[in-house]
Design a protein around this motif. Structure first.
Motif, short mmCIF file in Angstrom:
data_model
loop_
_atom_site.label_atom_id
_atom_site.label_comp_id
_atom_site.label_asym_id
_atom_site.label_seq_id
_atom_site.Cartn_x
_atom_site.Cartn_y
_atom_site.Cartn_z
N ARG A 267 -5.10 -3.30 4.73
CA ARG A 267 -5.49 -2.10 3.96
C ARG A 267 -6.33 -2.51 2.75
O ARG A 267 -7.36 -1.90 2.44
CB ARG A 267 -4.23 -1.36 3.49
CG ARG A 267 -4.51 -0.05 2.79
CD ARG A 267 -4.65 1.05 3.79
NE ARG A 267 -5.13 2.29 3.19
CZ ARG A 267 -5.31 3.42 3.88
NH1 ARG A 267 -5.07 3.44 5.17
NH2 ARG A 267 -5.73 4.50 3.27
N SER B 8 0.81 -1.22 0.00
CA SER B 8 0.00 0.00 0.00
C SER B 8 0.85 1.27 0.00
O SER B 8 1.71 1.46 0.87
CB SER B 8 -0.91 -0.01 1.23
OG SER B 8 -1.33 1.29 1.53
N SER C 292 -1.71 3.02 -4.84
CA SER C 292 -2.55 3.95 -4.07
C SER C 292 -3.89 3.28 -3.77
O SER C 292 -4.27 2.29 -4.41
CB SER C 292 -2.77 5.23 -4.87
OG SER C 292 -3.63 4.96 -5.97
N ASP C 293 -4.62 3.87 -2.82
CA ASP C 293 -5.94 3.33 -2.48
C ASP C 293 -6.84 3.31 -3.71
O ASP C 293 -7.61 2.35 -3.92
CB ASP C 293 -6.58 4.16 -1.36
CG ASP C 293 -5.87 3.95 -0.02
OD1 ASP C 293 -4.96 3.08 0.04
OD2 ASP C 293 -6.22 4.64 0.95
N PRO D 183 4.86 5.46 1.17
CA PRO D 183 4.81 6.17 -0.11
C PRO D 183 5.98 5.79 -1.01
O PRO D 183 7.14 5.93 -0.62
CB PRO D 183 4.88 7.65 0.29
CG PRO D 183 5.25 7.70 1.73
CD PRO D 183 5.11 6.33 2.32
N SER E 205 -0.36 4.22 0.55
CA SER E 205 -0.76 5.14 1.62
C SER E 205 -0.05 4.81 2.92
O SER E 205 0.10 5.67 3.78
CB SER E 205 -2.29 5.14 1.79
OG SER E 205 -2.72 3.88 2.23
#
Ligand SMILES: [Zn+2]
Length: 380
Positions: free
Chosen positions: A309, A248, A259-260, A253, A250
């Motif tokens: 996530r 993930s 990304s989500d 980085p 988020s």
């Protein structure tokens, strides 16, 4: 419980790291004493024995060989034909392991079902107990079918970075060899797509490759695609896709991560996404060669943050899997501190439970999502 690992560079370890995975892990490590050509010497975590001990009965195993242009700073082969030849050497090793009974290639639905049934039966309580001798008859033990006395481990052949596909026509040959998934790019610019740390869309060649993959029914592995190439791939490819080893963005980085929004779109397309165990993708600020799993407190619990996530975005546990990438050019110096060998993947069960995941959720992540994905996309 059966564990499926959606990303292992087994042949790369055999042919580039010179690791004999049929040997015990301690012996593989000991044999590398004094070697300094790779940062993970003596720190490997994967052997066939450890896979069996951990219940990792099925995996996606890669061929991997990059082509590099003269100006590239990445390591790789100077022509696509050399890269192709390297993948063929890797395939020859997989075949040799099949002959030994260590591995079995899974290339269609009936082989998949047969293998999973066999593996699940072997794990049932009592499956390994000795036959009763009450009638005093001499029982001859059946000859083990594999080198170290366990069931063969199933593998689905995948190609990480498609540079070695000299022309899209080569894909048909690779398919005939059992290739069932392709990630068009790895690190940097590839011949068909732009990968990690580079930018650019697929271009004509890349789209042509995707069309050929679609025709053959090859799974698109979107891991390593840069944002532009991913966008392009999602717009042009209509076949099945997964992200074999992706975490993930988020949480950590980096352009290597998704990304989500990207994860949401992959889920909408029916993808399964594998949580990966390379420590720099697990916590922010990892410095290769300096940070240690202990100093950064990276454990399997950290891996679960990333898998969780995906589950939170999906609203369920039905799109997650494990794509550990263990020994993917890193070893114990850069993987969760509680992973001594790949057999420790089973520790994830308790970690998920502690977070409120049901036994069914755990089974989803360990194997069921992966199997559901293949069964719905492999019609024969
Ligand atoms: Zn990778």
């Amino acid at each position: 419980m059966l564990i499926i690992d959606a990303h292992l560079d087994l042949a790369m370890n055999a042919m580039e790291w010179n690791r004999d995975l049929t040997r015990p892990i301690e012996e593989i490590r000991a044999r590398e004493a004094g070697l300094t050509d790779k940062p993970d010497r003596g720190k490997g975590t994967v052997s066939f024995g450890e896979m069996r001990r951990g219940g990792v009965g099925l995996c996606v195993a890669t061929q991997i060989a990059r082509y590099v242009a003269p100006e590239s700073e990445l390591q790789g082969w100077n022509s696509p034909e050399q890269a192709w030849a390297m993948t063929q050497a890797q395939l020859a090793w997989y075949r040799a392991m099949e002959e030994r009974g260590e591995l079995v290639q899974i290339r269609d639905r009936s082989a998949l079902d047969r293998h999973v049934n066999q593996w699940t039966r072997s794990q049932e309580p009592g499956a390994n107990s000795q036959p009763s001798l009450t009638n005093q008859a001499k029982v001859v033990a059946p000859k083990p079918r594999s080198g170290e006395g366990g069931l063969p481990i199933g593998y689905i052949l995948s190609l990480e970075g498609a540079d070695s596909i000299v022309t899209p026509k080569h894909l048909e040959r690779a398919y005939a060899q059992g290739l069932r998934a392709v990630g068009p790019a790895h690190y940097g610019p590839g011949r068909y797509a732009y990968g990690t740390n580079s930018t650019g869309d697929l271009g004509t060649q890349g789209r042509e490759l995707l069309k050929e993959m679609e025709r053959l029914g090859i799974i698109l592995d979107v891991t390593h695609l840069c944002d532009e190439s991913l966008r392009d791939a999602l717009d042009h490819f209509r076949g099945p896709l997964w992200a074999s080893h992706s975490n993930s963005r988020s949480l950590v980085p980096h352009n290597r991560q998704f990304s989500d929004d990207q994860i949401r779109e992959l889920i909408d397309r029916g993808a399964v996404i594998g949580g990966v165990m390379d420590a720099w993708m697990l916590v922010p600020g990892w410095v290769r060669g300096q940070t240690t799993p202990q100093s950064a407190n990276v454990t399997l619990d950290t891996v679960v943050n990333h898998i969780d996530r995906v589950c939170q975005i999906a609203g369920s546990s039905t799109h997650s899997m494990i794509g550990s990438d263990l020994d993917g050019a890193f070893g114990r110096e850069q993987c969760p501190s509680d992973v001594h060998t790949i057999a420790d993947l089973k520790k994830l069960e308790d970690i998920f439970s502690a977070r409120g995941y049901s036994p069914e959720d755990v089974e989803n992540v360990f194997s069921a999502n992966f199997l559901r994905f293949l069964r719905s996309n492999w019609l024969s």
